[in-house]
Design a protein around this motif. Structure first.
Motif, PDB file in Angstrom:
ATOM      1  N   THR A   1       3.769 -18.959 -22.829  1.00  0.00           N
ATOM      2  CA  THR A   1       2.853 -19.814 -23.457  1.00  0.00           C
ATOM      3  C   THR A   1       2.368 -20.509 -22.259  1.00  0.00           C
ATOM      4  O   THR A   1       2.726 -21.129 -21.582  1.00  0.00           O
ATOM      5  N   ASN A   2       0.793 -20.265 -22.208  1.00  0.00           N
ATOM      6  CA  ASN A   2      -0.003 -21.129 -21.043  1.00  0.00           C
ATOM      7  C   ASN A   2       0.442 -20.555 -19.736  1.00  0.00           C
ATOM      8  O   ASN A   2      -0.032 -21.110 -18.822  1.00  0.00           O
TER       9      ASN A   2
ATOM     10  N   LYS B   1      -0.126 -11.054 -24.107  1.00  0.00           N
ATOM     11  CA  LYS B   1      -0.973 -12.305 -24.755  1.00  0.00           C
ATOM     12  C   LYS B   1      -0.588 -12.518 -26.000  1.00  0.00           C
ATOM     13  O   LYS B   1      -0.642 -13.808 -26.507  1.00  0.00           O
ATOM     14  N   LYS B   2       0.193 -11.834 -26.708  1.00  0.00           N
ATOM     15  CA  LYS B   2       0.700 -12.186 -28.187  1.00  0.00           C
ATOM     16  C   LYS B   2       1.874 -13.204 -27.811  1.00  0.00           C
ATOM     17  O   LYS B   2       2.191 -14.057 -28.530  1.00  0.00           O
TER      18      LYS B   2
ATOM     19  N   GLY C   1       1.552 -15.462 -25.581  1.00  0.00           N
ATOM     20  CA  GLY C   1       0.933 -16.754 -25.198  1.00  0.00           C
ATOM     21  C   GLY C   1       0.350 -16.913 -23.699  1.00  0.00           C
ATOM     22  O   GLY C   1      -0.195 -17.752 -23.455  1.00  0.00           O
TER      23      GLY C   1
END
Length: 167
Positions: A5-6, A30-31, A33
């Motif tokens: 994530t990020n 991408k999924k 994050g």
């Protein structure tokens, strides 16, 4: 488990038949994050289109070292600073040899030289190329520099040979 994530992931794609798998990898990153930017070698674009990876990543795909549209013509330095991690999947024997030799003769190798981000390689090549003495010396040299390897995996190869996991 690695948290994405990020995280800013620079996905490098080199020219091997396994390049088709980079579309699914982009989607999975991408999924999870991650913000994904894709850099392709010219040979990679012969196997999978930049448009596919642009659609999946949501970002423009980078192909050229000297990009006249990049800010101040230094797009490679901007990308090198942007990345939290550089993941090259697939990484061909040619690409690994050029990185081991410290070459920066295309956008992807230049980014590897210019970035302080960790570098991870997912080798993909014919099993005989993987076993080659010089390839193994290159792998050892890259590992000694702290570069992490994922694979190669076992299984049937496009040429009909069967590869195995020696890492």
């Amino acid at each position: 488990m690695l948290r994405l994530t990020n995280r800013q992931i620079l996905l490098g794609i080199t020219g091997g038949i396994a390049a088709y798998k980079s579309a699914e990898l982009t989607r999975m990153l991408k999924k999870a994050g991650a913000d994904v930017r894709v850099v392709m070698t010219p040979a990679a674009a012969e196997f999978i289109t930049p448009l596919t990876l642009q659609a999946l990543s949501g970002n423009p795909v980078h192909l050229q070292l000297l990009d006249p549209e990049a800010e101040a013509g230094m797009g490679h330095i901007e990308l090198a600073r942007w990345a939290d991690l550089i993941l090259v999947a697939p990484a061909t024997a040619d690409f690994m040899a050029r990185v081991a030799a410290g070459m920066g003769n295309d956008l992807l190798t230049t980014l590897c030289l210019a970035s302080d981000a960790p570098l991870c390689l997912a080798p993909a090549m014919n099993q005989a190329m993987w076993r080659d003495h010089q390839t193994q010396l290159n792998v050892q040299a890259l590992q000694a520099r702290g570069i992490q390897f994922f694979g190669p995996a076992s299984g049937e190869q496009a040429c009909g040979d069967t590869g195995w996991d020696e890492c």
